[in-house]
Design an enzyme around this catalytic site. Sequence first.
Site, PDB file in Angstrom:
ATOM      1  N   CYS A   1       0.902  -1.160   0.000  1.00 42.62           N
ATOM      2  CA  CYS A   1       0.000   0.000   0.000  1.00 42.62           C
ATOM      3  C   CYS A   1       0.929   1.194   0.000  1.00 42.62           C
ATOM      4  O   CYS A   1       1.564   1.475   1.017  1.00 42.62           O
ATOM      5  CB  CYS A   1      -0.921   0.039   1.218  1.00 42.62           C
TER       6      CYS A   1
ATOM      7  N   CYS B   1      -0.527   4.106   2.558  1.00 43.04           N
ATOM      8  CA  CYS B   1      -0.545   3.942   4.020  1.00 43.04           C
ATOM      9  C   CYS B   1      -0.310   2.487   4.387  1.00 43.04           C
ATOM     10  O   CYS B   1       0.810   1.992   4.277  1.00 43.04           O
ATOM     11  CB  CYS B   1      -1.834   4.497   4.607  1.00 43.04           C
ATOM     12  N   SER B   2      -1.340   1.774   4.783  1.00 44.70           N
ATOM     13  CA  SER B   2      -1.127   0.404   5.249  1.00 44.70           C
ATOM     14  C   SER B   2      -2.307  -0.505   4.914  1.00 44.70           C
ATOM     15  O   SER B   2      -2.589  -1.439   5.644  1.00 44.70           O
ATOM     16  CB  SER B   2      -0.888   0.413   6.756  1.00 44.70           C
ATOM     17  N   CYS B   3      -2.998  -0.223   3.803  1.00 51.12           N
ATOM     18  CA  CYS B   3      -4.133  -1.054   3.419  1.00 51.12           C
ATOM     19  C   CYS B   3      -3.646  -2.482   3.206  1.00 51.12           C
ATOM     20  O   CYS B   3      -2.601  -2.704   2.598  1.00 51.12           O
ATOM     21  CB  CYS B   3      -4.791  -0.518   2.152  1.00 51.12           C
TER      22      CYS B   3
HETATM   23 FE    FE Z   1      -3.391   2.075   2.923  1.00 49.78          FE
END
Ligand code: FE
Length: 216
Positions: free
Chosen positions: A121, A124-126
């Site tokens: 991602c 971010c941190s998906c």
């Molecule tokens: Fe994300």
Amino acid sequence: MTKHRHNDDEEHHHELAAAGTGAGDYVPGYFEMLEMTIGELLVEKGLIAAGEIRRQIEVLDSRTPALGAKVVARAWTDPAFKARLLVDGRAACEELGISFYDDTALIVLENTDTVHNLIVCTLCSCYPRPVLGLPPDWYKLKPYRARAVYEPRTVLAEFGTIIPDDVEVRVSDSTAQVRFLVLPKRPKGSENFNEEELAAVVTRDAMIGVVPVEIR
Ligand code: FE
């Protein structure tokens, strides 16, 4: 629950910080206070029921890479399931009793002799949390997020994964709505493994695509 809890806590926090708190004194951090405050406001305004946040956290905590491993093992042993999984990852996971508590789609990417998939991602941190749980810290850090895109082979090599030049490396960038799960190649030597034994060798990192599945 007091009306001015946020301010009270903030003052308390500053006092403790100024006094140089020793070990054992618990001081909630900024984000923890923010979270408590927003949670209280949501309940106060009737947007969620009390306990709803805790229940959601329990759902999140119940998710581990063992769920993804179960999906992968089923795909390796059941061609019809695998076909459905590649068409609609979410629906196929739901067949195995894995619920999706959000509105994300799941796209399953199959590694083959000619294509190696890696997920990231960049924003971010998906992450496919319903099937893998929480992402590892490195997945959330900027070096991985940036470098996975512009030098994926180098990043893979740092995980000990050398992808031959004639194998295409595909990097898929997750979003808030679309999450990916890598279906790794079934390892050599696993021909006689049953589904449970197969699931036991599938790792989180293999389902992110940074390592192959190996039998040690
Ligand atoms: Fe994300």
